[in-house]
Design a protein around this motif. Structure first.
Motif, PDB file in Angstrom:
ATOM      1  N   ALA A  10      15.815   2.489   3.985  1.00 43.62           N
ATOM      2  CA  ALA A  10      15.266   2.836   2.665  1.00 43.62           C
ATOM      3  C   ALA A  10      15.095   4.344   2.541  1.00 43.62           C
ATOM      4  CB  ALA A  10      13.919   2.146   2.471  1.00 43.62           C
ATOM      5  N   ARG A  11      15.566   4.895   1.425  1.00 45.88           N
ATOM      6  CA  ARG A  11      15.511   6.352   1.237  1.00 45.88           C
ATOM      7  C   ARG A  11      14.110   6.818   0.861  1.00 45.88           C
ATOM      8  NH1 ARG A  11      21.262   7.627  -1.844  1.00 45.88           N
ATOM      9  NH2 ARG A  11      22.475   6.062  -0.723  1.00 45.88           N
ATOM     10  N   ASN A  12      13.335   5.921   0.273  1.00 47.64           N
ATOM     11  CA  ASN A  12      11.971   6.258  -0.150  1.00 47.64           C
ATOM     12  C   ASN A  12      10.986   5.404   0.644  1.00 47.64           C
ATOM     13  OD1 ASN A  12      12.753   8.051  -2.507  1.00 47.64           O
ATOM     14  ND2 ASN A  12      13.754   6.142  -3.108  1.00 47.64           N
ATOM     15  N   LEU A  13      11.023   5.572   1.962  1.00 48.65           N
ATOM     16  CA  LEU A  13      10.304   4.664   2.857  1.00 48.65           C
ATOM     17  C   LEU A  13       8.796   4.701   2.644  1.00 48.65           C
ATOM     18  CD1 LEU A  13      10.269   2.616   5.133  1.00 48.65           C
ATOM     19  CD2 LEU A  13      10.401   4.506   6.780  1.00 48.65           C
ATOM     20  N   GLU A  14       8.214   5.887   2.507  1.00 47.11           N
ATOM     21  CA  GLU A  14       6.754   5.962   2.331  1.00 47.11           C
ATOM     22  C   GLU A  14       6.339   5.279   1.037  1.00 47.11           C
ATOM     23  OE1 GLU A  14       4.618   6.735   4.723  1.00 47.11           O
ATOM     24  OE2 GLU A  14       6.489   6.883   5.848  1.00 47.11           O
ATOM     25  N   ASN A  15       7.114   5.478  -0.017  1.00 46.89           N
ATOM     26  CA  ASN A  15       6.807   4.817  -1.290  1.00 46.89           C
ATOM     27  C   ASN A  15       6.984   3.310  -1.168  1.00 46.89           C
ATOM     28  OD1 ASN A  15       6.321   7.300  -2.355  1.00 46.89           O
ATOM     29  ND2 ASN A  15       8.225   7.446  -3.519  1.00 46.89           N
ATOM     30  N   ALA A  16       7.962   2.889  -0.365  1.00 47.08           N
ATOM     31  CA  ALA A  16       8.186   1.457  -0.139  1.00 47.08           C
ATOM     32  C   ALA A  16       6.957   0.827   0.522  1.00 47.08           C
ATOM     33  CB  ALA A  16       9.423   1.248   0.729  1.00 47.08           C
ATOM     34  N   LYS A  17       6.376   1.541   1.494  1.00 48.03           N
ATOM     35  CA  LYS A  17       5.176   1.032   2.175  1.00 48.03           C
ATOM     36  C   LYS A  17       3.980   0.987   1.223  1.00 48.03           C
ATOM     37  CE  LYS A  17       6.560   2.469   6.833  1.00 48.03           C
ATOM     38  NZ  LYS A  17       6.302   3.411   7.939  1.00 48.03           N
ATOM     39  N   ILE A  18       3.907   1.973   0.339  1.00 48.90           N
ATOM     40  CA  ILE A  18       2.821   1.989  -0.653  1.00 48.90           C
ATOM     41  C   ILE A  18       2.934   0.760  -1.555  1.00 48.90           C
ATOM     42  CG2 ILE A  18       1.943   3.199  -2.711  1.00 48.90           C
ATOM     43  CD1 ILE A  18       2.733   5.849  -1.249  1.00 48.90           C
ATOM     44  N   TRP A  19       4.147   0.460  -2.037  1.00 49.66           N
ATOM     45  CA  TRP A  19       4.353  -0.750  -2.861  1.00 49.66           C
ATOM     46  C   TRP A  19       3.976  -2.008  -2.072  1.00 49.66           C
ATOM     47  CZ3 TRP A  19       6.188  -2.376  -7.771  1.00 49.66           C
ATOM     48  CH2 TRP A  19       6.443  -3.740  -7.855  1.00 49.66           C
ATOM     49  N   TYR A  20       4.448  -2.086  -0.834  1.00 49.10           N
ATOM     50  CA  TYR A  20       4.265  -3.265   0.019  1.00 49.10           C
ATOM     51  C   TYR A  20       2.780  -3.592   0.172  1.00 49.10           C
ATOM     52  CZ  TYR A  20       5.950  -6.153   4.047  1.00 49.10           C
ATOM     53  OH  TYR A  20       6.301  -7.155   4.916  1.00 49.10           O
TER      54      TYR A  20
END
Length: 342
Positions: free
Chosen positions: A262-272
């Protein structure tokens, strides 16, 4: 539609998605495999709660799995939210999704945590729902049909051309139905049943919830779907009654995964982490989404079909979430059912 066409369709949708998305910081590329109304609500809520722009596309879970697989060397997606758990487990077993232990795990129902554990923490349960069908009560009254309470009742010749179900190649709902029938009846008997049922099927739809929406509009009498999708039509004021089959039925654990690379990994974790919060899941009912939420503290919609009221099978997520088993069952479905579809 055959498996190759589904992969092609999913890939084409993926190309369109990747071409239209910006990859700047502060973005999140999301695929949502739930109903479009809840997808839009989740996107809007997240953008209000966070200074992150969500580039969202709605694809069925089968299509999403095909897209993520096709893009494995150059992922265009950060998070895959919702959709039946089997394709999420398949993606996990193929190392297409990322191991992530959310700090929210201890707030989740046992079935949601087990989903995470069985996948090596590459996916997690966000909601659950049992399989059944919804029928149009007005059509039944007008045509004098008898209420189908069991899987066997759907074979009634009176229902010729009156039933819709999705294609299991594109729809996680329909794959869950296929895997459930195999577990209830045994594989050969299940395919014999599906062959007979085919005589009553008017259309194999692309989306899992489409059949009961067609029933709600009076375009077909019965839609085989997850029961919460039928309940949603009733809540909208349509003459739809939900049924849990008497022989027993399977269920889904709607899941969520972060795509590996994922290119936006930190944002992905925030969503998760955000999507697992009780207050976020409590709002799902506002979009007439009546699944059972995975957070123990989330408000359960009063309309949600309760597991304790339904004869559930001990659905084998590990076996039927295995890519080889899926490939085998879908291949047999294409040969014996899809090739002879009306």
């Amino acid at each position: 539609m055959g498996a190759a066409h589904i992969v092609a369709a999913g890939f084409a949708a993926g190309l369109a998605f990747s071409a239209s998305t910006a990859l700047a910081a502060g973005d999140l590329n999301l695929i949502c495999s739930a109903d479009v109304v809840i997808c839009e609500q989740m996107k809007d809520m997240f953008e209000k709660d966070n200074s992150i722009k969500v580039n969202m596309v709605r694809l069925s879970s089968g299509e999403t799995y095909a897209k993520i697989r096709a893009e494995a060397r150059n992922p265009k997606t950060d998070v895959w939210w919702a959709g039946t758990g089997d394709p999420h487990l398949q993606a996990a077993s193929e190392n297409l999704t990322l191991e992530y232990k959310s700090p929210m795990l201890d707030q989740l129902q046992d079935w949601a945590r087990k989903q995470a554990e069985s996948s090596g923490y590459r996916t997690v349960g966000v909601y659950a729902g049992a399989l059944g069908w919804g029928y149009n009560t007005e059509i039944f009254k007008t045509k004098g049909y008898k209420e189908p309470k069991c899987w066997a009742d759907l074979l009634d010749p009176a229902f010729k051309g009156e039933i819709q179900i999705a294609n299991p190649n594109s729809s996680g709902t329909a794959y869950t139905a296929l895997a459930s029938l195999v577990q209830i009846m045994g594989e050969d008997k299940a395919f014999d049943y599906l062959g007979k049922l085919n005589a009553n099927i008017s259309q194999y739809t692309k989306s899992g919830s489409a059949p009961v929406k067609a029933a709600a509009r009076g375009e077909t009498a019965i839609g085989i779907v997850f029961m919460h999708d039928a309940v949603a039509q009733t809540a909208e004021g349509f003459p739809v009654k939900s049924i849990a089959p008497c022989e027993g039925t399977g269920y889904e654990i709607g899941s969520m995964s972060i795509v590996k690379g994922a290119r936006n990994l930190e944002n992905a974790k925030i969503w998760y982490d955000w999507a697992l919060k009780a207050d976020v899941q409590s709002h799902m009912k506002d979009a007439k989404s009546f699944q059972l939420p995975s957070n123990k503290n989330a408000e359960i919609p009063k309309e949600a079909p309760k597991f304790e009221d339904i004869k559930l099978i001990d659905y084998d997520f590990k076996t039927y979430g295995d890519p080889e088993k899926r490939k085998e069952l879908l291949g047999r479905w294409d040969t014996e059912i899809g090739a002879k579809a009306n």
